[in-house]
Design a protein around this motif. Structure first.
Motif, PDB file in Angstrom:
ATOM      1  N   GLY A   1      47.872  31.285  40.488  1.00 16.35           N
ATOM      2  CA  GLY A   1      46.472  31.312  40.078  1.00 16.35           C
ATOM      3  C   GLY A   1      46.278  32.106  38.797  1.00 16.35           C
ATOM      4  N   ARG A   2      45.063  32.060  38.253  1.00 20.44           N
ATOM      5  CA  ARG A   2      44.747  32.765  37.008  1.00 20.44           C
ATOM      6  C   ARG A   2      43.703  33.844  37.256  1.00 20.44           C
ATOM      7  NH1 ARG A   2      47.267  28.270  35.997  1.00 20.44           N
ATOM      8  NH2 ARG A   2      47.783  27.691  33.861  1.00 20.44           N
ATOM      9  N   VAL A   3      43.760  34.871  36.405  1.00 23.91           N
ATOM     10  CA  VAL A   3      42.742  35.925  36.416  1.00 23.91           C
ATOM     11  C   VAL A   3      42.256  36.113  34.979  1.00 23.91           C
ATOM     12  CG1 VAL A   3      43.793  37.106  38.390  1.00 23.91           C
ATOM     13  CG2 VAL A   3      44.388  37.815  36.069  1.00 23.91           C
ATOM     14  N   PRO A   4      41.049  36.636  34.789  1.00 28.52           N
ATOM     15  CA  PRO A   4      40.546  36.828  33.427  1.00 28.52           C
ATOM     16  C   PRO A   4      41.277  37.963  32.704  1.00 28.52           C
ATOM     17  CG  PRO A   4      38.856  37.363  35.072  1.00 28.52           C
ATOM     18  CD  PRO A   4      40.072  36.968  35.821  1.00 28.52           C
ATOM     19  N   THR A   5      41.429  37.821  31.405  1.00 29.99           N
ATOM     20  CA  THR A   5      41.926  38.908  30.553  1.00 29.99           C
ATOM     21  C   THR A   5      40.733  39.772  30.135  1.00 29.99           C
ATOM     22  OG1 THR A   5      41.569  37.594  28.565  1.00 29.99           O
ATOM     23  CG2 THR A   5      43.735  37.409  29.638  1.00 29.99           C
ATOM     24  N   ASP A   6      41.017  40.898  29.463  1.00 29.41           N
ATOM     25  CA  ASP A   6      39.925  41.701  28.909  1.00 29.41           C
ATOM     26  C   ASP A   6      39.071  40.860  27.963  1.00 29.41           C
ATOM     27  OD1 ASP A   6      40.813  43.886  30.288  1.00 29.41           O
ATOM     28  OD2 ASP A   6      41.563  44.996  28.544  1.00 29.41           O
ATOM     29  N   HIS A   7      39.737  40.012  27.169  1.00 25.49           N
ATOM     30  CA  HIS A   7      39.005  39.134  26.243  1.00 25.49           C
ATOM     31  C   HIS A   7      38.139  38.148  27.031  1.00 25.49           C
ATOM     32  CE1 HIS A   7      37.968  36.787  22.791  1.00 25.49           C
ATOM     33  NE2 HIS A   7      38.714  35.747  23.145  1.00 25.49           N
ATOM     34  N   GLY A   8      38.673  37.663  28.158  1.00 21.68           N
ATOM     35  CA  GLY A   8      37.889  36.757  28.997  1.00 21.68           C
ATOM     36  C   GLY A   8      36.647  37.434  29.552  1.00 21.68           C
ATOM     37  N   PHE A   9      36.821  38.676  30.021  1.00 25.38           N
ATOM     38  CA  PHE A   9      35.660  39.429  30.493  1.00 25.38           C
ATOM     39  C   PHE A   9      34.635  39.590  29.369  1.00 25.38           C
ATOM     40  CE2 PHE A   9      38.383  41.187  33.979  1.00 25.38           C
ATOM     41  CZ  PHE A   9      37.523  40.933  35.029  1.00 25.38           C
ATOM     42  N   ARG A  10      35.116  39.881  28.153  1.00 27.71           N
ATOM     43  CA  ARG A  10      34.208  40.077  27.026  1.00 27.71           C
ATOM     44  C   ARG A  10      33.412  38.814  26.721  1.00 27.71           C
ATOM     45  NH1 ARG A  10      31.033  43.034  25.635  1.00 27.71           N
ATOM     46  NH2 ARG A  10      32.500  44.759  25.784  1.00 27.71           N
ATOM     47  N   VAL A  11      34.092  37.669  26.689  1.00 29.93           N
ATOM     48  CA  VAL A  11      33.402  36.398  26.428  1.00 29.93           C
ATOM     49  C   VAL A  11      32.392  36.121  27.538  1.00 29.93           C
ATOM     50  CG1 VAL A  11      33.712  33.898  26.275  1.00 29.93           C
ATOM     51  CG2 VAL A  11      35.262  35.432  25.039  1.00 29.93           C
ATOM     52  N   PHE A  12      32.796  36.383  28.775  1.00 33.30           N
ATOM     53  CA  PHE A  12      31.886  36.163  29.909  1.00 33.30           C
ATOM     54  C   PHE A  12      30.632  37.032  29.784  1.00 33.30           C
ATOM     55  CE2 PHE A  12      30.496  37.567  34.166  1.00 33.30           C
ATOM     56  CZ  PHE A  12      30.079  36.344  34.691  1.00 33.30           C
TER      57      PHE A  12
END
Length: 342
Positions: A64-75
């Motif tokens: 499975g996948r989890v968000p990166t710090d960059h993903g959290f930022r975009v979210f």
């Protein structure tokens, strides 16, 4: 970052699932969601694209996948929808301040309220002592040689210190000293009071008797102690962080608690928040120290009469319900600011 509708929908669902249970999210799970009307293969392709964009990654232990710090930022910046607090939660925050009388008690209450409401560690930065305004000085005679110095700061914050003299002090001498200090220094910032007292000491030695001079010098020491107050912020609810698997490692918690006590790392973040408008969200590496990996810090300034006095906020896992935490931090700061005006 521009995501097409399908990518944004799947990324939004992945974030919702991960924020809810903290586990890696597989393509098959997303493909089964009611409003995802595409095949598992299509979902896998989109997930691959999101991974290339740096928004998600696959932990070594899972497919499975989890968000990166960059993903959290975009979210947080592009997808998150923050709902205003309902009236009952707003009233709960207001009730939390009812017992507080002084400025210091209000700030301590804000810290307790935030940790209780959010289930995270909370921080409330104390105002810069140099910018606190001296409103009034008074002396209360306890006995012939012991005197209570009362400093009233910013209309609400009352500081008391007991000082002892080698010779007897009369009530008239205390009144005379209080009148002099209030006439010359009331309404000024503590840093300015301190500077002026130092500059005038030579003159005061010539114009005041020894006892009066000792009263003024003792007051100078009380102001110095107030300005050197060691802890720059209140911390509440540190043990709440034990409730999050990604932070509950003993070494991780030890490093976090040490960072709270060292002050410098967190102060840098809080000072940065003072320069910004509104709620700020710092995620992972944005916090400026590897100790805060897997953490997020949400902050906002609080004010008194339009002047930013400090910052309050919460520290918790990056996997936090931002839509619920952000309005609680914001409303606590708003209510605190309104009470400081009074």
């Amino acid at each position: 970052m521009n995501l097409n509708d399908r990518s944004q929908l799947l990324f939004k669902h992945l974030m919702a699932l991960y924020l809810n249970d903290g586990k890696p999210v597989g393509s098959s799970v997303l493909a089964k969601l009611p409003d995802v009307s595409v095949s598992s293969a299509t979902v896998r392709n989109v997930m691959s694209d999101l991974e290339k964009m740096g928004l998600i990654h696959s932990p070594h232990t899972s497919a499975g996948r989890v968000p990166t710090d960059h993903g959290f930022r975009v979210f947080v910046d592009s997808i998150l929808t923050v709902q205003p607090l309902n009236s009952s939660l707003t009233q709960e925050i207001q009730r939390g301040f009812t017992q507080a009388q002084t400025q210091e008690e209000l700030l301590g209450s804000a810290s307790n309220i935030l940790s209780g409401l959010t289930g995270m560690a909370s921080l409330v930065m104390l105002p810069n002592q140099e910018q606190e305004t001296l409103r009034h000085i008074d002396f209360v005679k306890l006995n012939n040689k012991r005197v209570l110095v009362v400093l009233v700061l910013n209309d609400q914050d009352v500081q008391n210190r007991i000082i002892e003299f080698e010779e007897d002090v009369s009530s008239s001498q205390l009144i005379q000293a209080a009148n002099y200090l209030n006439e010359h220094f009331a309404g000024r910032h503590l840093s300015e009071v301190k500077k002026m007292l130092v500059e005038r000491l030579d003159e005061l030695r010539r114009t005041m008797d020894a006892l009066m001079l000792s009263i003024v010098e003792a007051t100078d020491q009380v102001i110095e102690q107030k300005m050197q107050k060691s802890a720059p912020y209140f911390v509440s609810g540190k043990t709440n962080l034990l409730n999050y698997d990604e932070l509950a490692d003993a070494e991780k918690l030890k490093a976090l608690f040490h960072s709270f006590e060292e002050h410098s790392d967190m102060l840098g973040l809080l000072n940065k928040s003072m320069q910004a408008n509104g709620v700020q969200v710092f995620i992972g590496s944005e916090c400026g120290n590897e100790t805060y990996q897997n953490c997020s810090v949400i902050t906002t300034p609080y004010e008194r009469e339009g002047e930013v006095m400090g910052v309050l906020g919460v520290v918790g896992p990056s996997r936090m319900p931002y839509d619920k935490i952000v309005p609680k931090v914001d409303m606590t700061a708003r209510i605190l600011s309104s009470l400081l005006k009074k």
